[in-house]
Design a protein around this motif. Sequence first.
Motif, PDB file in Angstrom:
ATOM      1  N   VAL A  57     -55.462 -25.517  28.435  1.00  0.00           N
ATOM      2  CA  VAL A  57     -54.104 -25.210  28.882  1.00  0.00           C
ATOM      3  C   VAL A  57     -53.875 -23.699  28.823  1.00  0.00           C
ATOM      4  N   VAL A  58     -53.223 -23.168  29.828  1.00  0.00           N
ATOM      5  CA  VAL A  58     -52.861 -21.754  29.861  1.00  0.00           C
ATOM      6  C   VAL A  58     -51.348 -21.620  29.721  1.00  0.00           C
ATOM      7  N   SER A  59     -50.933 -20.759  28.807  1.00  0.00           N
ATOM      8  CA  SER A  59     -49.513 -20.442  28.627  1.00  0.00           C
ATOM      9  C   SER A  59     -49.237 -19.101  29.290  1.00  0.00           C
ATOM     10  N   THR A  60     -48.455 -19.111  30.342  1.00  0.00           N
ATOM     11  CA  THR A  60     -48.185 -17.877  31.075  1.00  0.00           C
ATOM     12  C   THR A  60     -46.782 -17.894  31.665  1.00  0.00           C
ATOM     13  N   ASP A  61     -46.302 -16.704  31.979  1.00  0.00           N
ATOM     14  CA  ASP A  61     -45.028 -16.537  32.666  1.00  0.00           C
ATOM     15  C   ASP A  61     -45.239 -16.131  34.116  1.00  0.00           C
ATOM     16  N   ASP A  62     -46.498 -16.115  34.554  1.00  0.00           N
ATOM     17  CA  ASP A  62     -46.874 -15.456  35.807  1.00  0.00           C
ATOM     18  C   ASP A  62     -47.478 -16.465  36.788  1.00  0.00           C
ATOM     19  N   GLN A  96     -46.665 -22.104  19.074  1.00  0.00           N
ATOM     20  CA  GLN A  96     -45.770 -23.187  18.684  1.00  0.00           C
ATOM     21  C   GLN A  96     -44.983 -23.710  19.880  1.00  0.00           C
ATOM     22  N   HIS A  97     -44.569 -22.798  20.755  1.00  0.00           N
ATOM     23  CA  HIS A  97     -43.888 -23.228  21.982  1.00  0.00           C
ATOM     24  C   HIS A  97     -44.802 -24.116  22.813  1.00  0.00           C
ATOM     25  N   GLN A 198     -48.188 -25.267  13.365  1.00  0.00           N
ATOM     26  CA  GLN A 198     -46.747 -25.461  13.421  1.00  0.00           C
ATOM     27  C   GLN A 198     -46.025 -25.012  12.158  1.00  0.00           C
ATOM     28  N   THR A 199     -46.610 -25.293  11.004  1.00  0.00           N
ATOM     29  CA  THR A 199     -45.870 -25.049   9.761  1.00  0.00           C
ATOM     30  C   THR A 199     -46.648 -24.265   8.715  1.00  0.00           C
TER      31      THR A 199
END
Length: 242
Positions: A57-62, A96-97, A198-199
């Motif tokens: 999975v890639v986390s991006t805003d683009d 975490q998001h 997470q914690t």
Amino acid sequence: MSEAVGDVSASGVVALVPARGGSKRIPRKNIKPFRGTPLIARVVDTLVGSGLFDQVVVSTDDDEIAAIAEEAGAQVPFRRPPELSGDHAGTRPVIQHAINELIAAGVAVEELCVSYPAAVFVSGQDLSTGLDLLRSSDAQFVMTAASFPAPVKRALTVGEDGLARMLWPEFALSRSQDLGEVYHDAGQFYWGTRDAWQTGPSVLTARTVLHVLPHWQVQDIDTPEDWERAELIHQLAEGLTR
């Protein structure tokens, strides 16, 4: 839930590549061709090719990063929000998001490996070794590390008078071979359990096991000079393994 870009099925072992669009020193670094292939595509290819992950999975805003990552075989099931995409956004909140987004989508995240787009020297064997270390110990995390090339305990600083001083003068007469190895974060990948991400405490203060890499495999790619050197080393390493 953020805007969906692709489907994600239930899985337990997940790779996460944080890849925001902004890059000051090397513009559009994450998708700049590295030896002819977009940087992030090389890392995605290694992660997918390792066979270890149920999801990459890639986390991006683009949008452009998302499209290239998906073409390389990754999934981009959400967009990173603006508050986690700036220059000062911390890595842990981004992770975490992503975990929360995946869980909301029905993904049973159990073990998560975070790897960065610039980790082009990571191999599938390195990733596998990291997962084995996590599972065979009571560690919360496994991180890549490299030894300092010179004895840290003989480090020097310069005072206001311009004179050199040892940070630890008690080791002035110690032989280098008697000081022992000291390691630094190599920044290539980090394995951790879902609960740890997470914690738990930070990777550097948690129960963390090191996967030590050789020096040639640890290359920062933050400046144009770094980029050129990394391409040369990558090409040489590829030639030696053929």
